[in-house]
Design a protein around this motif. Structure first.
Motif, PDB file in Angstrom:
ATOM      1  N   ASN A 109     -29.277 -64.703  28.963  1.00  0.00           N
ATOM      2  CA  ASN A 109     -30.407 -64.293  27.936  1.00  0.00           C
ATOM      3  C   ASN A 109     -31.469 -64.819  28.148  1.00  0.00           C
ATOM      4  O   ASN A 109     -32.487 -64.851  27.377  1.00  0.00           O
ATOM      5  CB  ASN A 109     -29.596 -64.685  26.711  1.00  0.00           C
ATOM      6  CG  ASN A 109     -28.488 -63.766  26.426  1.00  0.00           C
ATOM      7  OD1 ASN A 109     -28.744 -62.421  26.077  1.00  0.00           O
ATOM      8  ND2 ASN A 109     -27.315 -64.188  26.520  1.00  0.00           N
ATOM      9  N   HIS A 110     -31.805 -65.799  29.298  1.00  0.00           N
ATOM     10  CA  HIS A 110     -33.003 -66.411  29.578  1.00  0.00           C
ATOM     11  C   HIS A 110     -33.510 -67.413  28.583  1.00  0.00           C
ATOM     12  O   HIS A 110     -34.622 -66.929  27.807  1.00  0.00           O
ATOM     13  CB  HIS A 110     -34.186 -65.489  30.080  1.00  0.00           C
ATOM     14  CG  HIS A 110     -33.730 -64.422  31.143  1.00  0.00           C
ATOM     15  ND1 HIS A 110     -33.465 -64.818  32.456  1.00  0.00           N
ATOM     16  CD2 HIS A 110     -33.408 -63.170  30.985  1.00  0.00           C
ATOM     17  CE1 HIS A 110     -33.092 -63.690  33.007  1.00  0.00           C
ATOM     18  NE2 HIS A 110     -32.918 -62.637  32.286  1.00  0.00           N
ATOM     19  N   VAL A 111     -32.558 -67.964  27.906  1.00  0.00           N
ATOM     20  CA  VAL A 111     -33.169 -68.855  26.638  1.00  0.00           C
ATOM     21  C   VAL A 111     -34.320 -69.719  26.847  1.00  0.00           C
ATOM     22  O   VAL A 111     -35.114 -70.113  25.912  1.00  0.00           O
ATOM     23  CB  VAL A 111     -31.733 -69.569  26.028  1.00  0.00           C
ATOM     24  CG1 VAL A 111     -30.632 -68.887  25.775  1.00  0.00           C
ATOM     25  CG2 VAL A 111     -31.398 -70.761  27.008  1.00  0.00           C
ATOM     26  N   ALA A 112     -34.746 -69.881  28.081  1.00  0.00           N
ATOM     27  CA  ALA A 112     -35.871 -71.019  28.277  1.00  0.00           C
ATOM     28  C   ALA A 112     -37.180 -70.302  27.888  1.00  0.00           C
ATOM     29  O   ALA A 112     -38.066 -70.673  27.373  1.00  0.00           O
ATOM     30  CB  ALA A 112     -36.093 -71.133  29.803  1.00  0.00           C
ATOM     31  N   GLU A 113     -37.217 -68.699  27.873  1.00  0.00           N
ATOM     32  CA  GLU A 113     -38.236 -67.926  27.416  1.00  0.00           C
ATOM     33  C   GLU A 113     -38.180 -67.818  25.859  1.00  0.00           C
ATOM     34  O   GLU A 113     -39.351 -67.334  25.315  1.00  0.00           O
ATOM     35  CB  GLU A 113     -38.118 -66.596  27.714  1.00  0.00           C
ATOM     36  CG  GLU A 113     -38.260 -66.714  29.443  1.00  0.00           C
ATOM     37  CD  GLU A 113     -37.935 -65.340  29.929  1.00  0.00           C
ATOM     38  OE1 GLU A 113     -37.794 -64.176  29.337  1.00  0.00           O
ATOM     39  OE2 GLU A 113     -37.586 -65.304  31.222  1.00  0.00           O
ATOM     40  N   LEU A 114     -37.090 -68.436  25.323  1.00  0.00           N
ATOM     41  CA  LEU A 114     -37.393 -68.137  23.731  1.00  0.00           C
ATOM     42  C   LEU A 114     -37.932 -69.372  22.945  1.00  0.00           C
ATOM     43  O   LEU A 114     -37.903 -70.552  23.637  1.00  0.00           O
ATOM     44  CB  LEU A 114     -35.650 -68.267  23.149  1.00  0.00           C
ATOM     45  CG  LEU A 114     -34.798 -66.774  23.478  1.00  0.00           C
ATOM     46  CD1 LEU A 114     -33.582 -67.204  22.786  1.00  0.00           C
ATOM     47  CD2 LEU A 114     -35.605 -65.756  22.767  1.00  0.00           C
ATOM     48  N   ASP A 115     -38.486 -69.402  21.916  1.00  0.00           N
ATOM     49  CA  ASP A 115     -38.772 -70.471  21.121  1.00  0.00           C
ATOM     50  C   ASP A 115     -37.877 -71.425  20.887  1.00  0.00           C
ATOM     51  O   ASP A 115     -36.928 -71.189  20.431  1.00  0.00           O
ATOM     52  CB  ASP A 115     -39.629 -69.854  19.835  1.00  0.00           C
ATOM     53  CG  ASP A 115     -40.268 -71.052  19.270  1.00  0.00           C
ATOM     54  OD1 ASP A 115     -39.847 -71.388  18.138  1.00  0.00           O
ATOM     55  OD2 ASP A 115     -41.420 -71.143  19.192  1.00  0.00           O
ATOM     56  N   MET A 116     -38.086 -72.686  20.993  1.00  0.00           N
ATOM     57  CA  MET A 116     -37.241 -73.907  20.696  1.00  0.00           C
ATOM     58  C   MET A 116     -36.702 -73.742  19.350  1.00  0.00           C
ATOM     59  O   MET A 116     -35.505 -74.125  18.966  1.00  0.00           O
ATOM     60  CB  MET A 116     -37.940 -75.075  21.122  1.00  0.00           C
ATOM     61  CG  MET A 116     -37.147 -76.236  20.971  1.00  0.00           C
ATOM     62  SD  MET A 116     -35.504 -76.440  21.921  1.00  0.00           S
ATOM     63  CE  MET A 116     -36.431 -76.609  23.603  1.00  0.00           C
ATOM     64  N   GLU A 117     -37.336 -73.525  18.312  1.00  0.00           N
ATOM     65  CA  GLU A 117     -37.334 -73.117  16.865  1.00  0.00           C
ATOM     66  C   GLU A 117     -36.053 -72.478  16.675  1.00  0.00           C
ATOM     67  O   GLU A 117     -35.304 -72.684  16.034  1.00  0.00           O
ATOM     68  CB  GLU A 117     -38.487 -73.088  16.012  1.00  0.00           C
ATOM     69  CG  GLU A 117     -39.376 -74.407  16.016  1.00  0.00           C
ATOM     70  CD  GLU A 117     -38.795 -75.650  15.993  1.00  0.00           C
ATOM     71  OE1 GLU A 117     -37.883 -75.856  14.596  1.00  0.00           O
ATOM     72  OE2 GLU A 117     -39.086 -76.744  16.536  1.00  0.00           O
ATOM     73  N   CYS A 182     -32.877 -76.444  28.551  1.00  0.00           N
ATOM     74  CA  CYS A 182     -33.867 -75.856  27.286  1.00  0.00           C
ATOM     75  C   CYS A 182     -32.848 -75.707  26.286  1.00  0.00           C
ATOM     76  O   CYS A 182     -33.111 -76.073  25.100  1.00  0.00           O
ATOM     77  CB  CYS A 182     -34.213 -74.593  27.604  1.00  0.00           C
ATOM     78  SG  CYS A 182     -35.327 -73.907  26.222  1.00  0.00           S
ATOM     79  N   PHE A 183     -31.371 -75.111  26.457  1.00  0.00           N
ATOM     80  CA  PHE A 183     -30.427 -74.937  25.392  1.00  0.00           C
ATOM     81  C   PHE A 183     -29.983 -76.392  24.943  1.00  0.00           C
ATOM     82  O   PHE A 183     -30.029 -76.579  23.678  1.00  0.00           O
ATOM     83  CB  PHE A 183     -29.383 -74.254  25.792  1.00  0.00           C
ATOM     84  CG  PHE A 183     -28.337 -74.196  24.675  1.00  0.00           C
ATOM     85  CD1 PHE A 183     -28.463 -73.239  23.355  1.00  0.00           C
ATOM     86  CD2 PHE A 183     -27.089 -74.755  24.809  1.00  0.00           C
ATOM     87  CE1 PHE A 183     -27.502 -73.402  22.509  1.00  0.00           C
ATOM     88  CE2 PHE A 183     -26.346 -74.954  23.707  1.00  0.00           C
ATOM     89  CZ  PHE A 183     -26.421 -74.026  22.432  1.00  0.00           C
ATOM     90  N   CYS A 184     -30.016 -77.233  25.765  1.00  0.00           N
ATOM     91  CA  CYS A 184     -29.429 -78.722  25.651  1.00  0.00           C
ATOM     92  C   CYS A 184     -30.261 -79.458  24.616  1.00  0.00           C
ATOM     93  O   CYS A 184     -29.992 -80.272  23.722  1.00  0.00           O
ATOM     94  CB  CYS A 184     -29.031 -79.549  26.865  1.00  0.00           C
ATOM     95  SG  CYS A 184     -27.585 -78.933  27.618  1.00  0.00           S
ATOM     96  N   GLN A 185     -31.537 -79.421  24.872  1.00  0.00           N
ATOM     97  CA  GLN A 185     -32.378 -80.034  24.027  1.00  0.00           C
ATOM     98  C   GLN A 185     -32.573 -79.401  22.601  1.00  0.00           C
ATOM     99  O   GLN A 185     -32.547 -79.961  21.716  1.00  0.00           O
ATOM    100  CB  GLN A 185     -33.836 -79.588  24.552  1.00  0.00           C
ATOM    101  CG  GLN A 185     -34.466 -80.384  25.936  1.00  0.00           C
ATOM    102  CD  GLN A 185     -35.525 -79.782  26.659  1.00  0.00           C
ATOM    103  OE1 GLN A 185     -36.121 -78.996  25.970  1.00  0.00           O
ATOM    104  NE2 GLN A 185     -36.066 -80.388  27.546  1.00  0.00           N
ATOM    105  N   ALA A 186     -32.516 -78.233  22.467  1.00  0.00           N
ATOM    106  CA  ALA A 186     -32.407 -77.638  21.139  1.00  0.00           C
ATOM    107  C   ALA A 186     -31.012 -78.204  20.544  1.00  0.00           C
ATOM    108  O   ALA A 186     -30.971 -78.357  19.298  1.00  0.00           O
ATOM    109  CB  ALA A 186     -32.283 -76.154  21.259  1.00  0.00           C
ATOM    110  N   ALA A 187     -29.957 -78.081  21.269  1.00  0.00           N
ATOM    111  CA  ALA A 187     -28.506 -78.374  20.582  1.00  0.00           C
ATOM    112  C   ALA A 187     -28.755 -79.648  20.289  1.00  0.00           C
ATOM    113  O   ALA A 187     -28.104 -80.349  19.121  1.00  0.00           O
ATOM    114  CB  ALA A 187     -27.276 -77.926  21.380  1.00  0.00           C
ATOM    115  N   ASN A 188     -29.199 -80.670  21.066  1.00  0.00           N
ATOM    116  CA  ASN A 188     -29.226 -82.221  20.747  1.00  0.00           C
ATOM    117  C   ASN A 188     -29.803 -82.536  19.748  1.00  0.00           C
ATOM    118  O   ASN A 188     -29.577 -83.296  19.029  1.00  0.00           O
ATOM    119  CB  ASN A 188     -29.844 -82.784  22.088  1.00  0.00           C
ATOM    120  CG  ASN A 188     -28.592 -82.850  23.291  1.00  0.00           C
ATOM    121  OD1 ASN A 188     -27.462 -82.778  23.231  1.00  0.00           O
ATOM    122  ND2 ASN A 188     -29.089 -83.012  24.628  1.00  0.00           N
TER     123      ASN A 188
END
Length: 193
Positions: A109-117, A182-188
């Motif tokens: 899903n290319h989450v790095a392209e999604l907004d962090m928020e 990128c996902f780990c940053q958001a989840a953390n």
């Protein structure tokens, strides 16, 4: 005898006349019916032969934007962190399965392209649905899953053996690590508090 014949003849004539009258009335009513080729087909025939009509209203799936679809898939993968805890039987294998599923989902899903928020909100929404008494366990499980994800991406022997047990193929994608990070940053930001 002639009278009887005359009565018979009159009666027969009346019967024939009545039959003709009924026949004429029947044929007259049939003449009002259009020929078969001009008749309107029955509703079932019309449905069977008609072209499918496009619905004016979008289906629920069509109404979901790509970011929301990704968020829903991430939430489904986060659900794999429930039902086990550190130190319970099978927890290592469960953490590997959860990590692998999240890595693949994030990469596809290319989450790095999604907004962090958007990603943080997805994790917050998921965590809010977890009963209060299990939230601490989910946060602890996240730490295990995050570490396991790093081991899988580094293709450490231990992690590769777990993937073999799970019958999962090693992740070869060049973008998997970027999307996972990128996902780990958001989840953390949500789970590590």
């Amino acid at each position: 005898m002639k009278k009887w014949n005359r009565c018979t003849l009159v009666g027969a004539a009346l019967v024939v006349s009545a039959a003709l009258l009924v026949g004429c009335t029947g044929s007259e009513s049939e003449s009002n019916v259009p020929p078969a080729e001009t008749q309107t087909p029955a509703p079932t025939q019309a449905i069977a032969t008609a072209e499918p009509q496009q619905s004016a209203e979008p289906t629920p799936e069509a109404a979901i934007n790509p970011a929301q679809k990704t968020v829903n898939q991430i939430k489904d993968q986060l659900d794999r962190m429930s039902g086990w805890g550190t130190g319970t039987a099978g927890s290592t294998l469960s953490s590997a399965g959860a990590a692998y599923g999240l890595i693949v989902c994030c990469d596809e899903n290319h989450v790095a392209e999604l907004d962090m928020e958007v990603l943080k909100a997805a994790v917050e929404d998921w965590l809010a649905e977890v009963p209060e008494e299990f939230r601490a366990d989910m946060k602890e499980n996240w730490q295990t899953v995050a570490c396991m994800g790093s081991s899988i991406l580094a293709q450490e022997d231990y992690a590769m053996a777990l993937l073999t047990d799970l019958e999962c193929t090693p992740i070869e994608s060049e973008t998997a690590e970027k999307n996972w990070t990128c996902f780990c940053q958001a989840a953390n930001a949500v789970m590590v508090q």
